[in-house]
Design a protein around this motif. Structure first.
Motif, PDB file in Angstrom:
ATOM      1  N   ARG A 115       0.815  -1.353   0.070  1.00  0.00           N
ATOM      2  CA  ARG A 115      -0.053  -0.002   0.102  1.00  0.00           C
ATOM      3  C   ARG A 115       0.910   1.301  -0.141  1.00  0.00           C
ATOM      4  N   ALA A 116       2.091   1.156   0.576  1.00  0.00           N
ATOM      5  CA  ALA A 116       3.006   2.367   0.706  1.00  0.00           C
ATOM      6  C   ALA A 116       3.422   2.915  -0.438  1.00  0.00           C
ATOM      7  N   GLY A 117       3.702   1.577  -1.512  1.00  0.00           N
ATOM      8  CA  GLY A 117       4.368   1.751  -2.607  1.00  0.00           C
ATOM      9  C   GLY A 117       3.004   2.266  -3.732  1.00  0.00           C
ATOM     10  N   ALA A 118       1.811   2.171  -3.355  1.00  0.00           N
ATOM     11  CA  ALA A 118       0.734   2.494  -4.290  1.00  0.00           C
ATOM     12  C   ALA A 118       0.604   4.034  -4.012  1.00  0.00           C
ATOM     13  N   LEU A 119       1.109   4.789  -3.056  1.00  0.00           N
ATOM     14  CA  LEU A 119       0.860   6.240  -2.777  1.00  0.00           C
ATOM     15  C   LEU A 119       1.523   6.743  -4.084  1.00  0.00           C
ATOM     16  N   GLY A 120       2.448   6.152  -4.916  1.00  0.00           N
ATOM     17  CA  GLY A 120       2.690   6.876  -6.500  1.00  0.00           C
ATOM     18  C   GLY A 120       1.829   6.722  -7.446  1.00  0.00           C
ATOM     19  N   ALA A 121       0.678   5.746  -7.196  1.00  0.00           N
ATOM     20  CA  ALA A 121       0.085   5.164  -8.233  1.00  0.00           C
ATOM     21  C   ALA A 121      -1.048   6.409  -8.733  1.00  0.00           C
ATOM     22  N   PRO A 122      -1.320   6.714  -9.955  1.00  0.00           N
ATOM     23  CA  PRO A 122      -2.303   7.671 -10.309  1.00  0.00           C
ATOM     24  C   PRO A 122      -3.673   7.830  -9.738  1.00  0.00           C
ATOM     25  N   ASP A 123      -4.179   6.750  -9.644  1.00  0.00           N
ATOM     26  CA  ASP A 123      -5.536   6.465  -8.912  1.00  0.00           C
ATOM     27  C   ASP A 123      -5.876   5.043  -8.157  1.00  0.00           C
TER      28      ASP A 123
END
Length: 277
Positions: A115-123
């Protein structure tokens, strides 16, 4: 083989030109230029202290966290200037680094790391799709989802570190020593993973001390020594180079035997390919 890549800049996803980096008064990189075409795997070889990790930090915008900075040159990706950009902006532009030593959040669970890595995902939708892709690539992470990352094996932690980076949906992945400290079987699995990630369309810049593995993955490679590019060329050509074989692959060519002055056999020193100046 030439120390300068002859390909035009327009062919490259990542373009580094005449890069110089310093840590205070210490010059770590000087005049480094390289190109990483979209969809390729390019390797950077070199011994300890050659400047490999510094190069990746300059691309990813993390130099400031190590009290370093770019003092000359340019870094660009996809036609956009990365030099001087904040790390978050570099990630937003599609360039994500997996640092040496894995650096997972040990007290957080596997799921929380992802989830921490997903902070950089666009949406959110992109994050959900990335999660499915990561768990398909690394099924063991699904099995360990509720486990603290610090309790994983070294190989599993490396999978998590790569998976966390992939959660941001990168167009380019910067891998810093992904097989460091791993058993040969696990290192081979990581190598297969790099091939799969690249086959899915992600460009890879690979820093790796396991030169044989790196050259088997890459289409092109660069050799750094004391902060400078001393050799570059197609990976297959570097793998066949006497100098690269001796310095980085640990392979000594057979020593030919020739007759001595008195007819007794003496060893003749093998001729090594000279490094381009």
């Amino acid at each position: 083989m030439d120390v300068h890549d002859p390909r035009p800049p327009g062919d490259s996803g990542l373009v580094v030109r005449d890069l110089a980096v310093s840590y205070g008064p210490v010059l770590a990189l000087r005049g480094v230029s390289l190109d990483v075409p979209r969809g390729s795997v390019v390797a950077v070889l070199g011994g300890n202290g050659a400047g490999k990790s510094t190069l990746l930090r300059a691309v990813s915008g993390t130099l400031r966290f190590h009290r370093g900075g770019i003092t000359a040159g340019e870094v660009g990706f996809g036609g956009t200037r990365l030099s001087g950009a904040a790390t978050s902006a570099v990630v937003a532009r599609g360039v994500v680094q997996v640092p040496e030593g894995r650096r997972v959040f040990a007290r957080m669970t596997v799921e929380e790391n992802l989830r921490a890595g997903a902070l950089g995902a666009p949406d959110r939708r992109s994050a959900a799709e990335a999660r499915e892709s990561v768990l398909a690539l690394f099924p063991v992470l699904a099995e360990r989802a509720g486990q603290r990352a610090g309790l994983l094996s070294g190989g599993e932690q490396q999978m998590l570190a790569i998976g966390r980076a992939l959660m941001a949906g990168p167009r380019m992945l910067l891998l810093d020593e992904p097989t460091l400290g791993l058993a040969p079987m696990m290192a081979a699995r990581i190598a297969d993973t790099v091939r799969e990630i690249n086959a899915r369309g992600t460009t890879v810049l690979l820093v790796e001390q396991n030169a044989a593995m790196a050259l088997s993955l890459a289409s092109h490679a660069y050799v750094l020594e004391v902060g400078e590019v001393v050799l570059s060329g197609p990976a297959a050509e570097l793998a066949a180079s006497d100098e690269v074989r001796r310095r980085y692959l640990g392979i000594e060519d057979p020593v030919p035997v020739v007759p001595g002055a008195a007819g007794s056999p003496v060893a003749a020193r093998p001729a090594l390919a000279r490094w381009s100046a």
